[in-house]
Design a protein around this motif. Sequence first.
Motif, PDB file in Angstrom:
ATOM      1  N   SER A   1       0.821   5.321   1.114  1.00 14.46           N
ATOM      2  CA  SER A   1       0.099   6.296   1.924  1.00 14.46           C
ATOM      3  C   SER A   1      -0.530   7.365   1.034  1.00 14.46           C
ATOM      4  O   SER A   1       0.091   7.862   0.092  1.00 14.46           O
ATOM      5  CB  SER A   1       1.056   6.970   2.907  1.00 14.46           C
TER       6      SER A   1
ATOM      7  N   LYS B   1     -11.093   7.973   1.329  1.00 15.46           N
ATOM      8  CA  LYS B   1      -9.665   7.978   0.995  1.00 15.46           C
ATOM      9  C   LYS B   1      -9.374   8.964  -0.133  1.00 15.46           C
ATOM     10  O   LYS B   1      -8.358   9.648  -0.126  1.00 15.46           O
ATOM     11  CB  LYS B   1      -9.201   6.577   0.608  1.00 15.46           C
TER      12      LYS B   1
ATOM     13  N   THR C   1       0.850  -1.191   0.000  1.00 15.62           N
ATOM     14  CA  THR C   1       0.000   0.000   0.000  1.00 15.62           C
ATOM     15  C   THR C   1       0.883   1.237   0.000  1.00 15.62           C
ATOM     16  O   THR C   1       2.030   1.198   0.438  1.00 15.62           O
ATOM     17  CB  THR C   1      -0.925   0.059   1.231  1.00 15.62           C
TER      18      THR C   1
END
Length: 76
Positions: free
Chosen positions: A12, A70, A10
Amino acid sequence: MEKKEKWPATVSLKVRKSLVGSILKSMAGKKSARISGNEDDLKAIRTAIDFEARGVDLYTKLEKGSTDPKENYFLI
């Protein structure tokens, strides 16, 4: 070839706010910041300011239209 670390699973979404505005404001009164230019220089600066303003408008519009938390976090 040597083996490198794996790409992260992932990435950030957190992006730091820019300090450019405060840096430019602090430079505005300094003698070294007062340089002479011509009409082409002024036109280039105005074009850059317009480009940045349109970018801010675009990302503001995208943020308002997004429902994904997100995505919203990334856009602010």
